[in-house]
Design a protein around this motif. Structure first.
Motif, PDB file in Angstrom:
ATOM      1  N   ALA A 170       2.337  18.630  10.104  1.00 11.25           N
ATOM      2  CA  ALA A 170       2.760  17.491  10.918  1.00 11.25           C
ATOM      3  C   ALA A 170       1.994  16.230  10.520  1.00 11.25           C
ATOM      4  N   VAL A 171       0.721  16.350  10.236  1.00  7.36           N
ATOM      5  CA  VAL A 171      -0.058  15.190   9.808  1.00  7.36           C
ATOM      6  C   VAL A 171       0.470  14.663   8.471  1.00  7.36           C
ATOM      7  N   ARG A 172       0.736  15.574   7.543  1.00  3.63           N
ATOM      8  CA  ARG A 172       1.287  15.141   6.251  1.00  3.63           C
ATOM      9  C   ARG A 172       2.627  14.448   6.433  1.00  3.63           C
ATOM     10  N   GLY A 173       3.466  14.987   7.325  1.00  9.39           N
ATOM     11  CA  GLY A 173       4.766  14.374   7.547  1.00  9.39           C
ATOM     12  C   GLY A 173       4.675  13.011   8.189  1.00  9.39           C
ATOM     13  N   LEU A 174       3.812  12.876   9.183  1.00 12.63           N
ATOM     14  CA  LEU A 174       3.676  11.583   9.861  1.00 12.63           C
ATOM     15  C   LEU A 174       3.087  10.515   8.943  1.00 12.63           C
ATOM     16  N   GLN A 175       2.296  10.946   7.981  1.00  8.35           N
ATOM     17  CA  GLN A 175       1.700   9.992   7.048  1.00  8.35           C
ATOM     18  C   GLN A 175       2.546   9.763   5.805  1.00  8.35           C
ATOM     19  N   ALA A 176       3.704  10.455   5.718  1.00  7.81           N
ATOM     20  CA  ALA A 176       4.538  10.353   4.520  1.00  7.81           C
ATOM     21  C   ALA A 176       5.566   9.229   4.605  1.00  7.81           C
ATOM     22  N   ALA A 177       5.544   8.455   5.668  1.00  4.60           N
ATOM     23  CA  ALA A 177       6.511   7.364   5.803  1.00  4.60           C
ATOM     24  C   ALA A 177       6.332   6.347   4.680  1.00  4.60           C
ATOM     25  N   GLN A 178       7.451   5.853   4.166  1.00  2.00           N
ATOM     26  CA  GLN A 178       7.397   4.893   3.070  1.00  2.00           C
ATOM     27  C   GLN A 178       6.824   3.557   3.562  1.00  2.00           C
ATOM     28  N   PRO A 179       5.855   2.991   2.840  1.00  3.00           N
ATOM     29  CA  PRO A 179       5.296   1.679   3.241  1.00  3.00           C
ATOM     30  C   PRO A 179       6.369   0.590   3.345  1.00  3.00           C
ATOM     31  N   LEU A 180       7.405   0.682   2.495  1.00  2.77           N
ATOM     32  CA  LEU A 180       8.472  -0.316   2.551  1.00  2.77           C
ATOM     33  C   LEU A 180       9.186  -0.273   3.900  1.00  2.77           C
ATOM     34  N   HIS A 181       9.436   0.926   4.423  1.00  3.58           N
ATOM     35  CA  HIS A 181      10.084   1.052   5.723  1.00  3.58           C
ATOM     36  C   HIS A 181       9.186   0.520   6.838  1.00  3.58           C
ATOM     37  N   LEU A 182       7.900   0.828   6.739  1.00  2.79           N
ATOM     38  CA  LEU A 182       6.963   0.328   7.752  1.00  2.79           C
ATOM     39  C   LEU A 182       6.882  -1.196   7.726  1.00  2.79           C
ATOM     40  N   ASP A 183       6.836  -1.765   6.528  1.00  4.62           N
ATOM     41  CA  ASP A 183       6.787  -3.223   6.417  1.00  4.62           C
ATOM     42  C   ASP A 183       8.069  -3.859   6.938  1.00  4.62           C
ATOM     43  N   LEU A 184       9.197  -3.197   6.721  1.00  8.04           N
ATOM     44  CA  LEU A 184      10.465  -3.742   7.190  1.00  8.04           C
ATOM     45  C   LEU A 184      10.498  -3.814   8.719  1.00  8.04           C
ATOM     46  N   LEU A 185      10.060  -2.753   9.365  1.00  6.85           N
ATOM     47  CA  LEU A 185      10.038  -2.771  10.833  1.00  6.85           C
ATOM     48  C   LEU A 185       9.004  -3.760  11.355  1.00  6.85           C
ATOM     49  N   HIS A 186       7.905  -3.906  10.621  1.00  9.64           N
ATOM     50  CA  HIS A 186       6.916  -4.906  11.012  1.00  9.64           C
ATOM     51  C   HIS A 186       7.507  -6.318  10.913  1.00  9.64           C
ATOM     52  N   THR A 187       8.346  -6.524   9.887  1.00  5.57           N
ATOM     53  CA  THR A 187       9.008  -7.819   9.738  1.00  5.57           C
ATOM     54  C   THR A 187       9.960  -8.090  10.901  1.00  5.57           C
ATOM     55  N   TYR A 188      10.592  -7.026  11.386  1.00  9.83           N
ATOM     56  CA  TYR A 188      11.500  -7.161  12.526  1.00  9.83           C
ATOM     57  C   TYR A 188      10.779  -7.191  13.869  1.00  9.83           C
ATOM     58  N   ALA A 189       9.457  -7.226  13.831  1.00  5.66           N
ATOM     59  CA  ALA A 189       8.626  -7.278  15.042  1.00  5.66           C
ATOM     60  C   ALA A 189       8.847  -6.051  15.933  1.00  5.66           C
ATOM     61  N   ALA A 190       9.019  -4.901  15.281  1.00  2.00           N
ATOM     62  CA  ALA A 190       9.190  -3.664  16.053  1.00  2.00           C
ATOM     63  C   ALA A 190       7.852  -3.241  16.642  1.00  2.00           C
ATOM     64  N   SER A 191       7.907  -2.669  17.806  1.00  3.99           N
ATOM     65  CA  SER A 191       6.690  -2.192  18.464  1.00  3.99           C
ATOM     66  C   SER A 191       6.197  -0.915  17.771  1.00  3.99           C
ATOM     67  N   PRO A 192       4.916  -0.530  17.960  1.00  7.49           N
ATOM     68  CA  PRO A 192       4.438   0.726  17.375  1.00  7.49           C
ATOM     69  C   PRO A 192       5.251   1.933  17.815  1.00  7.49           C
ATOM     70  N   ALA A 193       5.705   1.937  19.071  1.00  4.40           N
ATOM     71  CA  ALA A 193       6.525   3.059  19.532  1.00  4.40           C
ATOM     72  C   ALA A 193       7.850   3.120  18.800  1.00  4.40           C
ATOM     73  N   GLN A 194       8.479   1.961  18.560  1.00  4.28           N
ATOM     74  CA  GLN A 194       9.736   1.934  17.824  1.00  4.28           C
ATOM     75  C   GLN A 194       9.537   2.367  16.371  1.00  4.28           C
ATOM     76  N   THR A 195       8.447   1.930  15.766  1.00  3.44           N
ATOM     77  CA  THR A 195       8.146   2.340  14.392  1.00  3.44           C
ATOM     78  C   THR A 195       7.924   3.843  14.312  1.00  3.44           C
ATOM     79  N   PHE A 196       7.209   4.349  15.298  1.00  6.22           N
ATOM     80  CA  PHE A 196       6.939   5.788  15.323  1.00  6.22           C
ATOM     81  C   PHE A 196       8.239   6.577  15.486  1.00  6.22           C
ATOM     82  N   ARG A 197       9.100   6.123  16.389  1.00  6.94           N
ATOM     83  CA  ARG A 197      10.326   6.863  16.696  1.00  6.94           C
ATOM     84  C   ARG A 197      11.344   6.761  15.570  1.00  6.94           C
ATOM     85  N   ASN A 198      11.445   5.605  14.932  1.00  9.02           N
ATOM     86  CA  ASN A 198      12.523   5.388  13.968  1.00  9.02           C
ATOM     87  C   ASN A 198      12.136   5.688  12.528  1.00  9.02           C
TER      88      ASN A 198
END
Length: 323
Positions: free
Chosen positions: A209-237
């Protein structure tokens, strides 16, 4: 066109006479040999001809299985495995009878099925104790606790370096070394076995589970950060969908470890119930037909549990098309 190939209309051909005839001849031939041997009062004096006959019929069955495995239809996925099991059981039945192997050493499949039916009440009760009360409850407890620890490890970076190495190390502890300690500490009732199962399942779930949660692509994380998504939304999506394949891999491994751990833990003390207890007692009585019947039940339950998790994986973590 070969059997199983896709036609110009897009339909998949089903295995035809090329598969059905060899499979039917092989199955009926082995069944006939088994019936003939069962009606003989004594074992045949020369078992070699029976061995040759079994090998010839099995070779014929292999040709049928090869033909049936062609294609992508449901029959091509089901028939090879089904006939492999059926022909193997019939072949073993014939050879054990032909060579007059004592039932106290290796019982024939027919004796195992008879014992399974005659002792069905006791064996089903043992299966309930081992699977439901010990393996399933321990599996659920270990999974829930493992996911909770994984979330904490991902949230607090110091836990990853302080806890995760020991989780990986502790997961390598053999079950036979862990089970007697837990059983002696917590008692002979089923909760002690559930704790063994939970510990066995816990650490693979944490690590994956730790490996999976840390395997998110940085590009996807940056995209949601650009959209001002909350940490909960980033975690869920992002993080959860990425982690699901890792988690289900851990659950499939844990489903097999759970039943094995429960049975092994019962070898070190129980209250008189469980498949492990039944196997241990009946081995001492040289009643190996009941032992194999218990093994068959454990295998069926384990395969069903693994299949259920695979179905849930296809439902909640489907493999993308083209991958």
């Amino acid at each position: 066109m070969a059997s199983g190939a896709v036609t110009w209309r897009g339909a998949v051909r089903r295995p035809g006479l090329g598969a059905a005839l060899p499979l039917a001849l092989s199955t009926l031939g082995l069944l006939g040999l088994a019936v003939a041997l069962s009606r003989q009062e004594a074992a045949p004096g020369r078992p070699l001809p029976w061995l040759v006959g079994v090998l010839a019929l099995l070779l014929l069955g292999v040709l049928g299985i090869r033909s049936a495995a062609r294609g992508e239809g449901r029959a091509a996925r089901v028939l090879p495995a089904a006939f492999t099991l059926l022909l193997t059981v019939l072949g073993v039945e014939v050879l054990l009878r032909a060579y007059a192997v004592p039932a106290g050493l290796i019982p024939t499949p027919s004796r195992v099925l008879t014992a399974l039916w005659e002792a069905r009440t006791v064996l089903l009760l043992d299966t309930f104790y081992t699977f439901v009360l010990e393996a399933l409850l321990g599996f659920l407890a270990g999974t829930v606790l493992g996911l909770a620890l994984a979330l904490l490890v991902v949230r607090f970076h110091f836990l990853e370096r302080g806890l995760l190495p020991y989780a990986a190390l502790f997961s390598s502890v053999p079950i036979v070394a862990l089970a007697p300690v837990v059983v002696k500490a917590l008692g002979l009732e089923w909760p002690s076995k559930a704790v063994v199962v939970a510990i066995t399942v816990l650490f693979p779930v944490v690590v994956n589970a730790v490996r999976g949660l840390q395997a998110a692509q940085p590009l996807h994380l940056d995209l949601l950060h650009t959209y001002a998504a909350s940490p909960a939304q980033t975690f869920r999506n992002v993080r959860v969908p990425t982690a699901l394949p890792f988690v289900f891999n851990a659950l499939k491994v844990g489903s097999t470890l759970a039943l094995i751990s429960a049975i092994v833990a019962e070898f070190f003390g129980t209250n008189g119930h469980g498949l492990g207890f039944r196997i241990q007692i009946e081995v001492g009585r040289f009643n190996l037909a009941v032992v194999w019947a218990a093994i068959v039940l454990a295998s069926v339950v384990g395969l069903a549990f693994f299949g259920l998790i695979s179905v849930l994986e296809r439902r909640f973590a489907p493999v993308p098309q083209g991958s």
